[in-house]
Design a protein around this motif. Structure first.
Motif, PDB file in Angstrom:
ATOM      1  N   THR A 184       0.825  -1.209   0.000  1.00 23.42           N
ATOM      2  CA  THR A 184       0.000   0.000   0.000  1.00 23.42           C
ATOM      3  C   THR A 184       0.857   1.256   0.000  1.00 23.42           C
ATOM      4  O   THR A 184       0.609   2.201  -0.755  1.00 23.42           O
ATOM      5  CB  THR A 184      -0.928   0.010   1.227  1.00 23.42           C
ATOM      6  OG1 THR A 184      -1.718  -1.172   1.224  1.00 23.42           O
ATOM      7  CG2 THR A 184      -1.837   1.234   1.201  1.00 23.42           C
TER       8      THR A 184
ATOM      9  N   GLU B  42       2.631   1.944  -3.436  1.00 26.46           N
ATOM     10  CA  GLU B  42       1.761   2.534  -4.458  1.00 26.46           C
ATOM     11  C   GLU B  42       1.612   4.032  -4.233  1.00 26.46           C
ATOM     12  O   GLU B  42       1.695   4.830  -5.170  1.00 26.46           O
ATOM     13  CB  GLU B  42       0.390   1.858  -4.432  1.00 26.46           C
ATOM     14  CG  GLU B  42      -0.550   2.361  -5.519  1.00 26.46           C
ATOM     15  CD  GLU B  42      -1.893   1.653  -5.499  1.00 26.46           C
ATOM     16  OE1 GLU B  42      -2.640   1.781  -6.488  1.00 26.46           O
ATOM     17  OE2 GLU B  42      -2.196   0.985  -4.498  1.00 26.46           O
ATOM     18  N   SER B  43       1.406   4.442  -2.973  1.00 23.65           N
ATOM     19  CA  SER B  43       1.293   5.863  -2.662  1.00 23.65           C
ATOM     20  C   SER B  43       2.612   6.583  -2.897  1.00 23.65           C
ATOM     21  O   SER B  43       2.633   7.727  -3.353  1.00 23.65           O
ATOM     22  CB  SER B  43       0.850   6.039  -1.206  1.00 23.65           C
ATOM     23  OG  SER B  43       0.873   7.397  -0.831  1.00 23.65           O
TER      24      SER B  43
ATOM     25  N   HIS C 115      -1.186  10.270  -3.734  1.00 24.31           N
ATOM     26  CA  HIS C 115      -2.595  10.004  -3.403  1.00 24.31           C
ATOM     27  C   HIS C 115      -3.326  11.315  -3.168  1.00 24.31           C
ATOM     28  O   HIS C 115      -2.718  12.349  -2.867  1.00 24.31           O
ATOM     29  CB  HIS C 115      -2.716   9.093  -2.176  1.00 24.31           C
ATOM     30  CG  HIS C 115      -2.142   9.676  -0.922  1.00 24.31           C
ATOM     31  ND1 HIS C 115      -0.953   9.243  -0.383  1.00 24.31           N
ATOM     32  CD2 HIS C 115      -2.583  10.676  -0.092  1.00 24.31           C
ATOM     33  CE1 HIS C 115      -0.686   9.934   0.716  1.00 24.31           C
ATOM     34  NE2 HIS C 115      -1.665  10.815   0.910  1.00 24.31           N
TER      35      HIS C 115
ATOM     36  N   ARG D 283      -6.334  13.476  -1.115  1.00 26.65           N
ATOM     37  CA  ARG D 283      -6.833  13.563   0.256  1.00 26.65           C
ATOM     38  C   ARG D 283      -8.059  12.671   0.424  1.00 26.65           C
ATOM     39  O   ARG D 283      -8.976  12.694  -0.397  1.00 26.65           O
ATOM     40  CB  ARG D 283      -7.191  15.011   0.582  1.00 26.65           C
ATOM     41  CG  ARG D 283      -7.733  15.204   1.988  1.00 26.65           C
ATOM     42  CD  ARG D 283      -8.078  16.658   2.213  1.00 26.65           C
ATOM     43  NE  ARG D 283      -8.643  16.865   3.539  1.00 26.65           N
ATOM     44  CZ  ARG D 283      -9.096  18.016   4.004  1.00 26.65           C
ATOM     45  NH1 ARG D 283      -9.054  19.106   3.198  1.00 26.65           N
ATOM     46  NH2 ARG D 283      -9.581  18.126   5.212  1.00 26.65           N
ATOM     47  N   GLY D 284      -8.033  11.848   1.489  1.00 25.91           N
ATOM     48  CA  GLY D 284      -9.152  10.953   1.771  1.00 25.91           C
ATOM     49  C   GLY D 284      -9.147   9.676   0.972  1.00 25.91           C
ATOM     50  O   GLY D 284     -10.119   8.913   1.007  1.00 25.91           O
ATOM     51  N   ALA D 285      -8.071   9.418   0.218  1.00 29.42           N
ATOM     52  CA  ALA D 285      -8.033   8.202  -0.606  1.00 29.42           C
ATOM     53  C   ALA D 285      -8.054   6.947   0.250  1.00 29.42           C
ATOM     54  O   ALA D 285      -8.563   5.906  -0.177  1.00 29.42           O
ATOM     55  CB  ALA D 285      -6.790   8.216  -1.488  1.00 29.42           C
ATOM     56  N   PHE D 286      -7.541   7.009   1.452  1.00 29.65           N
ATOM     57  CA  PHE D 286      -7.557   5.875   2.374  1.00 29.65           C
ATOM     58  C   PHE D 286      -7.389   6.436   3.782  1.00 29.65           C
ATOM     59  O   PHE D 286      -7.122   7.636   3.978  1.00 29.65           O
ATOM     60  CB  PHE D 286      -6.453   4.858   2.044  1.00 29.65           C
ATOM     61  CG  PHE D 286      -5.085   5.464   1.881  1.00 29.65           C
ATOM     62  CD1 PHE D 286      -4.275   5.737   2.986  1.00 29.65           C
ATOM     63  CD2 PHE D 286      -4.598   5.780   0.619  1.00 29.65           C
ATOM     64  CE1 PHE D 286      -3.037   6.303   2.834  1.00 29.65           C
ATOM     65  CE2 PHE D 286      -3.344   6.352   0.469  1.00 29.65           C
ATOM     66  CZ  PHE D 286      -2.560   6.615   1.574  1.00 29.65           C
ATOM     67  N   THR D 287      -7.574   5.570   4.761  1.00 27.69           N
ATOM     68  CA  THR D 287      -7.454   5.998   6.153  1.00 27.69           C
ATOM     69  C   THR D 287      -6.061   6.559   6.421  1.00 27.69           C
ATOM     70  O   THR D 287      -5.056   5.913   6.129  1.00 27.69           O
ATOM     71  CB  THR D 287      -7.721   4.823   7.097  1.00 27.69           C
ATOM     72  OG1 THR D 287      -9.015   4.285   6.813  1.00 27.69           O
ATOM     73  CG2 THR D 287      -7.661   5.271   8.558  1.00 27.69           C
TER      74      THR D 287
ATOM     75  N   ALA E 253      -4.968   9.380   4.974  1.00 27.60           N
ATOM     76  CA  ALA E 253      -4.608  10.295   3.887  1.00 27.60           C
ATOM     77  C   ALA E 253      -5.265  11.643   4.142  1.00 27.60           C
ATOM     78  O   ALA E 253      -6.308  11.978   3.577  1.00 27.60           O
ATOM     79  CB  ALA E 253      -5.040   9.722   2.542  1.00 27.60           C
TER      80      ALA E 253
ATOM     81  N   VAL F 113      -3.475   7.726  -6.305  1.00 23.61           N
ATOM     82  CA  VAL F 113      -4.399   6.836  -5.601  1.00 23.61           C
ATOM     83  C   VAL F 113      -5.598   7.670  -5.143  1.00 23.61           C
ATOM     84  O   VAL F 113      -5.428   8.702  -4.481  1.00 23.61           O
ATOM     85  CB  VAL F 113      -3.717   6.182  -4.389  1.00 23.61           C
ATOM     86  CG1 VAL F 113      -4.710   5.296  -3.631  1.00 23.61           C
ATOM     87  CG2 VAL F 113      -2.519   5.360  -4.832  1.00 23.61           C
ATOM     88  N   GLY F 114      -6.804   7.226  -5.539  1.00 17.65           N
ATOM     89  CA  GLY F 114      -8.007   7.977  -5.203  1.00 17.65           C
ATOM     90  C   GLY F 114      -8.318   9.088  -6.173  1.00 17.65           C
ATOM     91  O   GLY F 114      -9.309   9.809  -6.008  1.00 17.65           O
TER      92      GLY F 114
END
Length: 643
Positions: A398, A401-402, A407, A409-413, A415, A459-460
């Protein structure tokens, strides 16, 4: 001249040492040609040797402190003009060319000023070194007309001043013709210069008289010249004046002379280093103003004054061209090595660096793959852009990839803000993917698309972002086996393996071990503020016998340990780890115990024979007194010796 060393620092600063023999040695011993009484200089430190047909070869004679050429440690180095040799605190400049050679007149120069045995009565010759304007006695007797003499000398003085104002070839040639036309009744003129290595001269300027379009230029040639005369002047390095071509049937029948209807012509050489750099060619169609001895004298004097200016202009032109070539061809790198394997690697890197092709750098861990990537980037067209490095083995799937793509903002916990990925950060520059074989299979497909399309998505994110980046990848793994095992995508492998180059392991380039060790010892000693002047021959043999599974990185660590823990100014075998001393093999316990017991016996025996004098005991053992104290501590003999 003979090649020579010129001291630019050290005790002999400003002195010059001519290399008049086939060898020239430097060291502390009195038998050397250059004796340097310095602690950091070995008794026989290095030697320069003339190799027939190849120039001078500098060899380090297993010195403790090492020999440096252009601030890099060497074992053998073919010296080039301008190389800087470092021996301790002494720096010597190697010079093999003489910018101001002093020529002497040949035997034929001592003959009569005029030689017309093989010429007609209408042909005169003049040696540049014998021109009358350099001989005051002959000048006064030959030219009683004071007014004309003053005018001529005034023009010559103006020439010497004017030629100092420019160092460009074409303007110099035009000025030369302008001055020649003031003193000689010429109607046409041209200046030819010969490039080094070329047989035929090139016309760089010409001038037409009043009957033609006046001016000085290098465009389409309108001045007709006699190739026969030009070739003779260049070959014999003499000035030639044909005073009346009507009586010279050979020249009068020449097509160039007939076409231009020339009645008299004059051609003198531009001389540098005893050779003809070119010629000044003047001609006239008038029967009322035929050239004579005085005109030959004046033109020869003008050419003599101008020759140095042309020589300097040609030298400046060469320097500019050489500077441009060096900027284009020079490979900047921080890697140390003179072995055949490293020379081959440097050659490959120098050829691939200027391109934008993807390069896969292979090699075991610790061989210097990142340094190779830095060298490629610094010598590429993207050198002004960023070099961004990512170690793919240090991130989870994970996070990697970032790290690569960024990434939103908010793409995953976690971020909490937008992050720019390494691919985006390397825009207009180079991205170095270290340990590319460790990239998880799920990310390989996304990386492949980014390399093919030259665009990424964070990402996201939903918007493609174009990137202009060159990819350099490195791995110590066998990617072909990983492909067969399904752990690495074959299409990504072919995308990365456009150009492949391999760094040899240290065990395959043992000749470079002393160079690397000296380099690390000097650098670490400066950082640790410790004076380390070299590595003892015994310690060097131990370093050469070891196989170095950790390669250059392991060697750097071993040298750092020796510098930090050692007490003397020379690295000794006692300063090296046990695995280096045993050649990398685990020694049997009984053998190790016997070795320690024998060391203790030798130390105790020497101490006893020296009546408790540690300095004398160290002399008996053949070690430094500091090494003896360290051995006593290591062998646990303090109590027995009352220390």
């Amino acid at each position: 001249m003979n090649p020579r060393f010129v001291a630019v620092s050290g005790p002999f600063e400003g002195q010059s040492f001519a290399l008049t023999q086939d060898t020239f040695s430097i060291g502390r011993h009195k038998d050397n040609e250059l004796v340097l009484s310095r602690l950091e200089v070995s008794r026989f430190h290095c030697r320069a040797e003339q190799i027939l047909g190849e120039g001078w070869l500098l060899t380090d004679l297993d010195s403790l402190h090492g020999t440096f050429v252009n601030r890099r440690p060497i074992r053998h180095c073919q010296l080039k003009h301008g190389d800087l040799i470092g021996v301790g605190d002494t720096h010597l400049l190697f010079l093999s060319q003489d910018p101001n050679p002093s020529g002497t007149d040949s035997a034929e120069d001592s003959s009569s000023l005029w030689d017309s045995k093989s010429l007609t009565d209408q042909t005169l010759t003049q040696k540049p070194s014998r021109t009358l304007y350099l001989n005051e006695v002959e000048l006064e007797s030959d030219f009683p007309e004071r007014a004309r003499l003053i005018r001529d000398l005034h023009v010559l003085l103006g020439i010497s001043t004017a030629f100092q104002e420019t160092l460009e070839v074409e303007p110099l040639a035009c000025k030369l013709l302008d001055f020649a036309f003031q003193l000689v009744p010429a109607e046409t003129g041209a200046v030819f210069l010969r490039e080094p290595g070329l047989e035929h001269p090139e016309r760089v300027a010409e001038r037409l008289g009043t009957d033609f379009a006046s001016g000085c230029g290098t465009g389409t040639s309108t001045v007709k010249v006699s190739k026969t005369v030009v070739e003779r002047v260049l070959e014999e390095v003499v000035g030639v004046c044909h005073t009346s071509l009507e009586e010279d049937s050979e020249l009068m029948n020449a097509s160039s002379v007939m076409e231009a209807r020339v009645q008299s012509l004059l051609c003198v050489p531009l001389v540098g280093h005893g050779e003809a750099l070119g010629v000044v060619y003047l001609s006239s169609r008038s029967l009322r103003a035929l050239f004579d001895k005085r005109h030959l004298e004046l033109t020869t004097a003008i050419a003599g004054i101008a020759s140095l200016a042309f020589e300097n202009a040609n030298h400046l032109k060469w320097l500019r061209r050489e500077n441009r070539r060096l900027r284009e061809d020079h490979l900047e790198h921080d890697m140390i090595g003179e072995s055949a394997a490293m020379r081959k690697f440097f050659d490959v890197v120098a050829r691939v660096a200027p391109s934008d092709s993807t390069v896969l750098i292979r090699g075991e861990s610790g061989t210097g793959k990142e340094l190779a990537a830095q060298a490629i980037h610094r010598s590429s067209r993207r050198a002004d852009g960023p070099l961004v490095a990512v170690n793919c083995a240090t991130f989870s799937e994970t996070l990697l990839e970032s790290e690569l793509f960024g990434h939103e903002r908010g793409a995953f916990t976690g971020a909490v803000s937008r992050k720019i990925g390494k691919l985006e950060a390397a825009h207009t520059g180079t991205l170095f993917l270290d340990e590319v074989g460790e990239i998880p299979h799920s990310i390989q497909a996304k990386l492949l698309r980014a390399l093919q399309e030259r665009e990424i998505e964070r990402v996201g994110g939903t918007r493609p972002i174009p990137v202009d980046v060159r990819i350099l990848a490195a791995t110590h793994r066998d990617l072909e086996s990983a492909i067969a095992g399904g752990k690495f995508r074959e299409d990504l492998y072919y995308r990365l393996n456009v150009i492949s180059c391999s760094l040899p392991p240290l065990r395959e380039r043992r000749d470079d071990i002393p160079l690397l060790a000296s380099h690390f010892a000097a650098g670490i000693g400066r950082r640790q503020r410790r004076q380390v002047i070299g590595i003892s021959p015994e310690a060097r043999r131990c370093l050469l016998a070891y196989d170095w599974p950790g390669n250059v990185r392991e060697l750097a660590n071993v040298i750092e340990r020796a510098v930090v823990l050692g007490e003397g100014d020379v690295i000794l075998p006692e300063d090296l780890p046990d695995e280096i001393l045993s050649g990398g093999e685990e020694a049997p316990s009984d053998f190790h115990a016997a070795l320690v017991a024998h060391k203790r016996f030798l130390v105790l025996d020497a101490y006893k024979r020296a009546d408790g004098d540690y300095t004398a005991a160290a002399d008996l053992l053949g070690v430094h007194v500091n090494s003896l104290h360290r051995m006593i501590r290591t062998l646990g003999l303090k109590n027995q010796l009352g220390r």
